[in-house]
Every structure is written in C-alpha cells, then in structure tokens.
Design an enzyme around this catalytic site. Structure first.
Site, short mmCIF file in Angstrom:
data_model
loop_
_atom_site.label_atom_id
_atom_site.label_comp_id
_atom_site.label_asym_id
_atom_site.label_seq_id
_atom_site.Cartn_x
_atom_site.Cartn_y
_atom_site.Cartn_z
N HIS A 494 0.84 -1.27 -0.02
CA HIS A 494 0.03 0.02 -0.16
C HIS A 494 0.92 1.27 -0.11
CE1 HIS A 494 -3.27 2.43 1.56
NE2 HIS A 494 -2.59 3.20 2.05
N GLU A 495 1.80 1.42 0.95
CA GLU A 495 2.77 2.52 1.03
C GLU A 495 3.75 2.70 -0.18
OE1 GLU A 495 1.98 4.91 3.13
OE2 GLU A 495 0.86 3.49 4.45
N HIS A 498 1.80 4.62 -3.13
CA HIS A 498 1.94 5.81 -2.70
C HIS A 498 3.49 6.30 -3.21
CE1 HIS A 498 -1.86 6.44 -0.75
NE2 HIS A 498 -1.41 5.92 0.40
#
Length: 523
Positions: A494-495, A498
């Site tokens: 997820h990170e 980004h």
C-alpha cells in the site's frame, strides 16, 4: 549538551546538498543535530521572510508573469518546507527531547510565516492578475491548475480576512500547531514509559518468542533482576506487541490487560490527549466559520473530490447497509465457535477475545495460522517480490545503494535507486521496523525531494523525485530474519503504491508533480 552553532553557519550546513550519481538534494541526516537544527531553522525563517518581502515589493512594478510570481514562490516554499519537513520526519522516526525542543523553538515562527505568505494581499492580487492576463489565458493545463489552486488555497487560508477576524484566525493557526505537536509528543513519550508487566511465566503461553525476548531485555534495561525462566517481562504498549498478544496469547487476563492499556493510550494524567482533541475540534470549527463555512467538515470537503458532506454520509450509509449484516453474522458465528471450544454456553465474546478467537477459528476452518505464515514472508524476500512486481508493471529496475553510499537516519534504513534503461529516475528510503519510544506508530509515505525543473541539478531537466516510506513491523530476534504478517505485507505494498505516484510522475512543475494538487480522497 553540544555547543550551539552560529545561525548562518548552521543553516549553511543543512542547506548543503549531496549528489550520488544523478540523484541530488539528499539530506545528510546526521547533520540534523539539535545544536545545529535550532539556530538553522530560526535563521531560515529570517532569510525567507526577508526574501518574501522583497518578492512582494517587486510585484508592485514587475509584470504579472509566471516567471515573476510563481517561480520565486516555489523556490521559497521548497527551501522552507524541505528543512522543516526533514526535521519533522526525524522527530517522527528518531525522537529525542533535544530535537523536539530545537524544532519547537522555530515552529511558531514557521506557522506565522506560512500564514503570512498565504494571506499576502499583494501576492493574491498578482496571481489573480496573472490568471486574467493574456499569459494566464495561454497557460498549459498543468500551470493553469497550479495557478487556480494557488488562488483557491489562499482564499482557504483567509487572505480576505480583515482586522480582528484575521488576527483571530492567526491565533487559531498558532494554537492548532501547538496542539497537534503536543498530541504527537504525548503519544511518543507515553510509549517510552508505558509497560504491561508479566510476572507469571504461564501468561506468556502463545506469545511469539521474539516478543518475550525483547520484553525480558526491556526489564533488564530498566534495572530489574530478570531471568528467562522467571521474568519479569516488560512489554512496551504499542501496536506490534498488542496485536501479537491479542491474536496469540492464551491468557485472557493478559489479553484484557493489554487491550485496556493499548486502548487507553493518550489518557494518562501526564499525557492526556482528550482535552487536546476537544480543543482541536473547537478551534477547527471556529476557523471554518471565520472562512465562511458552516462547519469544518464542509471546509475539508471543499478541497476534495466529494461534492459535499451529504455525499460522504450517503457513501457511509451505503457501506453500512452492505457491511453490518455480514459483520453481525460473523460475530455470531465467532461467539458460537468460542463457546464450543470452551464448552461453555454462557461465555460471551469480550473485546479482548475477538482477535484471539478469530485466529483460532481460521485455524479450525482453513488450517490457517497467521503466525506460522510469517515464515513465508521474510522481509528481504518480500521486498524482492515487490520490486519484481514493480519491474513488471512499470518497466523499471530497483537497485539497493551500497551501504554508506547514501546517508540514512538509522541502521534499519535502506536506500534504493529506481532505474529505467539503466538511468536513475528516482530513489526511496525504506524504514520497516518498529522502534518503541523513538518512532511513532503506523505506516506512512512521504516525499524527500519532488520532481521540479526549478530544482534541477546541472545537466538535468528536473530534480529526481525521492520518497520515503515507514512501517512498524515486528523487529526480528537476534540472528533471525525479519518476519512479516500478511497485514504488514499489505501495508508495505500500500505505502509503496503511494511512493510510485510520487516517483513516477511525468510532471516537471513542482507545484503539480507527484501527489501535489491531487485531491486527498483520490490519493
């Protein structure tokens, strides 16, 4: 305490950039010592304010052009934001009272200068004039959006406020900055002190050995005569330890103690965040009304994709309608499972029982053991898999920088370069492991350097974007590899998602590259 450094010399130290191949503008994190940070940030505020005043003066006579307005403004924001941002990052991952104090000395001035710049009538009028000019009408889509959102941002920052309303708005911004800082500091300092102490070895049943070993070491470091057989064991109250105990500890009494300690963070007498939150909410409401909004939610939504607060509530109701019946069925089934396992028809599912019995239910239904699954998610192998996926999706290659080639803020941190066609196009830092009392909880991505043609090093068309992402995975035991849970693997991906948005941007205008100007509910 180290001797203070002269302001100008301190600022020069922190402003010096280093270049590693095509990458530039990477900070030397070790230079951010409190004795340097304090005078450097204060000097930066003074020099930035003087330069901004000169910009305002020039706007009275200079043509209202992009080069005369937006470019010097981007440089000012970058220089101010970089050093303050890097310092704030270090406080979040390598907390010390001394560094916090150095930052706190400059923080009020930073808030005031940011508001001063956002509320500059001269700057606002110059932007509007540029927008309405022939040049403004011919701006490409990127620059047109930067200009339009800059104008809207100043309106949202109170540029139209006058007299008492403007003064009150600034007071609110100052106090909100202090309250936000206090909230974060309270959590870190409480984690430094808060412990769940186990004296009965039987209560450790089911808890992963790496955590009990660390808890024993915590007790020894606290000056306690502790042994591996008899303890005591001092568990830090953080997310890593809480989830391990909640999911695996067979002692319901210990699970309850940990549950209550974890849920009550931020409510102790010395570090009570409840009045802090109440005050933040009150001030947000007041500031929103000063700006002409009915409430803070309307102010927040104004800068997002959602049309209004009614749309948000409609989505929430839609989600609840779909999710609640399923959740009720699952909870009923989980309680039935627990009663069957305990042989007690009167047993009720307490909050501290849910994670434990959910794990047992998964094991029973699917032969699934989340703790055993960790052995298949060794951190280095997971990173290799992530980078292979990124190669497949984006046609890039990820290369670890040699140890010591790029300054890092902790030995846990690794720096990587991203290459396309053997050319470095971006870079990122990975800080994966929890450090109780030093590193705030959670996981996040942030930028270190943005892509911008104005920040381009010699011979390049734009600065190369550099990201960082931080996690709080369970630290490994001595001599063992770091093992990740499935949730931690999801968080890592997820990170990094980004980070790809930041690193693979095709925009060379700093004001719109990466995640800049992307509505936050889209990010």
């Amino acid at each position: 305490m180290a001797d203070a450094v002269a302001p100008a010399a301190a600022l020069n130290q922190l402003q010096q950039t280093r270049a590693f191949g095509p990458l530039a503008h990477l900070p030397d994190w070790q230079r951010f010592a409190p004795a340097t940070v304090g005078p450097a940030l204060l000097e930066l505020l003074a020099t930035t304010e003087a330069r901004f005043e000169a910009l305002e003066t020039s706007l009275a006579d200079a043509p209202r052009t992009w080069a005369a307005i937006m470019e010097p403004l981007e440089r000012l924001h970058d220089e101010l934001g970089a050093l303050f941002g890097w310092t704030m990052h270090l406080i979040s991952v390598c907390y010390s009272d001394e560094l916090q104090a150095a930052y706190d000395a400059a923080r009020p001035g930073y808030v005031q200068l940011a508001s001063r710049m956002a509320q500059s009538t001269a700057l606002f009028e110059a932007m509007v004039a540029l927008r309405d000019s022939d040049e403004g009408g011919g701006l490409d889509g990127v620059r047109a959006r930067i200009l339009a959102e800059s104008i809207r941002g100043m309106a949202r920052s109170g540029v139209h406020l006058k007299g008492d309303a403007r003064a009150r708005y600034q007071e609110i911004r100052d106090e909100l900055s202090e309250l936000s800082n206090r909230f974060s500091t309270n959590l870190v300092k409480e984690e430094q002190q808060s412990r769940v102490i186990v004296e009965d070895p039987a209560e450790l049943d089911g808890i992963p050995p790496a955590l009990t070993e660390q808890a024993l070491q915590n007790a020894i470091e606290a000056g306690i005569d502790a042994s591996a057989d008899q303890g005591p064991w001092h568990f830090v109250v953080n997310g890593v330890n809480y989830m391990a105990v909640a999911q695996n500890g067979t002692s319901a009494a210990l699970r309850e103690r940990f549950y209550r300690a974890f849920r009550q963070r931020g409510s102790s007498a010395e570090y009570d965040n409840r009045p802090v939150v109440a005050r933040i909410l009150a001030l947000r409401q007041e500031s929103a009304q000063l700006l002409g909004f009915d409430h803070y939610a309307a102010y927040s939504i104004d800068a997002k994709m959602a049309e209004d607060t009614a749309a948000v509530w409609a989505l929430m109701r839609q989600l609840e309608t779909a999710a609640r019946p399923v959740a009720v069925r699952e909870r009923t089934a989980l309680e039935r499972f627990m009663r069957d396992e305990l042989g007690d028809e009167q047993a009720t599912l307490a909050p501290w029982d849910v994670a434990f019995w959910a794990e047992r239910q998964q094991e029973s239904l699917y032969s699934y053991d989340s703790e055993a699954l960790r052995a298949y998610f060794q951190l280095p192998r997971v990173l290799d898999g992530l980078f292979e996926l990124v190669t497949t999706l984006y046609g890039v290659r990820v290369r670890e920088a040699p140890s010591g080639a790029v300054p890092v803020w902790h030995d846990d941190v690794t720096f990587y370069e991203v290459l396309r066609d053997d050319q470095v196009i971006a870079g990122f830092y990975v800080d994966p492991l929890a450090r109780p009392g030093e590193k705030r909880g959670g996981a996040w991505m942030n930028d270190v350097v943005g892509r911008s043609r104005l920040l381009a090093p010699p011979g390049a068309s734009a600065s190369l974007p550099v990201a960082l992402f931080v996690m709080n995975a369970r630290p490994p035991g001595d001599g063992r590899p770091g093992l990740m849970s499935l949730d931690e693997v999801r968080t890592l991906f997820h990170e990094f998602g980004h980070a790809t948005q930041h690193m693979f941007t095709q925009i060379d205008e700093g004001g719109a590259s990466g995640m800049n100007l992307v509505e936050w509910d889209a990010v």
